[in-house]
Design an enzyme around this catalytic site. Structure first.
Site, PDB file in Angstrom:
ATOM      1  N   HIS A 199      -4.425   1.474 -16.057  1.00 38.12           N
ATOM      2  CA  HIS A 199      -3.268   1.169 -15.574  1.00 38.12           C
ATOM      3  C   HIS A 199      -2.016   0.672 -16.247  1.00 38.12           C
ATOM      4  CE1 HIS A 199      -6.570  -0.326 -12.806  1.00 38.12           C
ATOM      5  NE2 HIS A 199      -5.914   0.713 -11.720  1.00 38.12           N
ATOM      6  N   GLY A 209      -3.195   8.689 -12.567  1.00 37.29           N
ATOM      7  CA  GLY A 209      -4.027   9.173 -13.786  1.00 37.29           C
ATOM      8  C   GLY A 209      -4.900  10.204 -13.787  1.00 37.29           C
ATOM      9  N   GLN A 210      -4.872  11.118 -14.978  1.00 32.00           N
ATOM     10  CA  GLN A 210      -5.682  12.205 -14.692  1.00 32.00           C
ATOM     11  C   GLN A 210      -7.212  12.024 -14.527  1.00 32.00           C
ATOM     12  OE1 GLN A 210      -4.927  15.374 -15.793  1.00 32.00           O
ATOM     13  NE2 GLN A 210      -7.052  16.217 -16.233  1.00 32.00           N
ATOM     14  N   LYS A 211      -7.637  10.567 -14.954  1.00 26.37           N
ATOM     15  CA  LYS A 211      -8.994  10.459 -14.740  1.00 26.37           C
ATOM     16  C   LYS A 211      -9.442  10.758 -13.215  1.00 26.37           C
ATOM     17  CE  LYS A 211     -10.635   6.524 -13.912  1.00 26.37           C
ATOM     18  NZ  LYS A 211     -11.923   6.450 -12.698  1.00 26.37           N
ATOM     19  N   ASP A 212      -8.451  10.498 -12.309  1.00 23.90           N
ATOM     20  CA  ASP A 212      -8.717  11.004 -10.848  1.00 23.90           C
ATOM     21  C   ASP A 212      -7.873  12.150 -10.489  1.00 23.90           C
ATOM     22  OD1 ASP A 212     -10.127   8.347  -9.946  1.00 23.90           O
ATOM     23  OD2 ASP A 212      -8.526   7.616 -11.068  1.00 23.90           O
ATOM     24  N   GLN A 266     -10.068   4.626   2.121  1.00 25.17           N
ATOM     25  CA  GLN A 266     -10.377   5.475   1.209  1.00 25.17           C
ATOM     26  C   GLN A 266     -11.899   5.124   0.802  1.00 25.17           C
ATOM     27  OE1 GLN A 266      -6.938   4.926  -1.239  1.00 25.17           O
ATOM     28  NE2 GLN A 266      -8.633   4.767  -3.104  1.00 25.17           N
ATOM     29  N   GLY A 271      -5.278  -2.492  -8.016  1.00 25.72           N
ATOM     30  CA  GLY A 271      -5.657  -3.764  -8.839  1.00 25.72           C
ATOM     31  C   GLY A 271      -6.632  -3.835  -9.728  1.00 25.72           C
ATOM     32  N   LEU A 274      -6.344  -4.507 -12.840  1.00 25.13           N
ATOM     33  CA  LEU A 274      -5.616  -3.961 -13.766  1.00 25.13           C
ATOM     34  C   LEU A 274      -6.279  -3.981 -15.159  1.00 25.13           C
ATOM     35  CD1 LEU A 274      -2.065  -4.812 -12.480  1.00 25.13           C
ATOM     36  CD2 LEU A 274      -3.569  -2.698 -12.024  1.00 25.13           C
ATOM     37  N   HIS A 275      -6.298  -2.765 -15.744  1.00 21.45           N
ATOM     38  CA  HIS A 275      -7.059  -2.656 -17.128  1.00 21.45           C
ATOM     39  C   HIS A 275      -6.061  -1.725 -17.849  1.00 21.45           C
ATOM     40  CE1 HIS A 275      -8.036   1.058 -15.465  1.00 21.45           C
ATOM     41  NE2 HIS A 275      -9.035   0.630 -14.699  1.00 21.45           N
TER      42      HIS A 275
END
Ligand code: AMP
Length: 276
Positions: free
Chosen positions: A23, A134-137, A47, A17, A19-20
């Site tokens: 997302h 997402g590649q960010k993570d 987590q 959530g 969300l931006h």
């Protein structure tokens, strides 16, 4: 509606959530590639470590649901903690080896085991054809790809590029914790990665030299560096000699806010300023 029996393809976008635009990019891609899309919103307590930001993690449900409606999402799954962790639960997942224990795994003990259990439950519950991350993570992406293979969950994992603000900072729900001054200092993260990309493109292959470039830039800006490493994309082992598709991963703190970022050498363009 039974999408599978109706022959409709299903995409799933798991989120916590708040969300931006990051997302939204996953959601837009899922909507473009599937007949039906479900977005899950669950702030997963397992987590977060005991000293992490679970209690203050941003929760913006009304705005999130409005965004999902505008994006053309067909369903939102917003389970309670009791639904995801039924009383008496004894089943655990353990992400073993360097993938689970190095870098993010070392900084956040138990984090990937918590991610793995919830992502597995979401995928098994929804049985989407595709799930979007997402590649960010990036280490999370590697964990999810591995668990889908190991547990024979027949879901295609789609890894989407990192969405950045105009100054290069990767968009994150945690950016809202930053004061205006710290928000400016945080741009050292994309600048440091741009410098490393510039050095790689100029021929530098020594992984320690590339990591030192990043670390120095972050420290000069007053950030506390947790790790900087040049790793193989699949198993997160560190390399000595950098090669295309290796990734530079980092985690750094600005005050109490912890941010992560990643670039793929030889693949990503510099996240800001074109490198030096
Ligand atoms: P989160 O809500 O932080 O758990 O993120 C949900 C999904 O969105 C994860 O797969 C993230 O990697 C992805 N995501 C978060 N921020 C970004 C971003 N800036 N660009 C692309 N994907 C993102």
């Amino acid at each position: 509606m039974d999408c599978h029996n109706a022959g409709l393809s299903v995409g799933m976008v798991p989120t916590m959530g708040a969300l931006h635009a990051g997302h939204r990019s996953l959601i837009d891609r899922a909507v473009a590639e599937n007949d039906r899309v479900v977005v899950t919103i669950f702030v997963n307590p397992a987590q977060f470590g005991p000293n992490e930001d679970f209690a203050r993690y941003p929760r913006t449900m009304d705005a999130d649901l409005a965004m999902l409606g505008a994006a053309g999402v067909h369903a939102a799954f917003v389970p309670s903690v009791e639904t995801m962790y039924p009383p008496g639960l004894v089943t655990r997942l353990d992400i073993a080896g360097p993938l689970g224990s190095r870098l993010e795994g070392a900084s956040r003990p138990g984090h990937f085991n918590g991610v793995a259990l919830v992502v597995t439950k979401l995928l098994v519950a929804g049985l989407p054809h595709r799930a979007y991350f997402g590649q960010k993570d990036v280490q999370q992406c590697a964990v999810v790809c591995r668990l889908v293979r190991d547990l024979d969950i027949g879901v295609e994992i789609v890894v989407c590029p990192t969405i950045r603000d105009t100054d290069g900072l990767a968009i994150s729900s945690r950016n809202r914790y930053l004061s205006p001054e710290d928000r400016v200092r945080a741009t050292a993260i994309p600048s440091s990665l741009a410098m490393a990309i510039g050095r790689f493109e100029a021929g530098e292959r020594d992984a320690t030299a590339l990591a030192t470039t990043v670390r120095s830039c972050l420290e000069n800006a007053g950030l506390d560096v947790e790790y900087v490493a040049v790793v193989r994309a699949d198993d997160f082992t560190e390399v000595e000699k950098a090669a295309p598709t290796n990734q530079i991963v980092l985690a750094a703190r600005i005050g109490s806010t912890r941010l992560i970022d990643v670039v793929r050498l030889g693949v990503d363009t510099a996240p800001v300023g074109g490198g030096v």
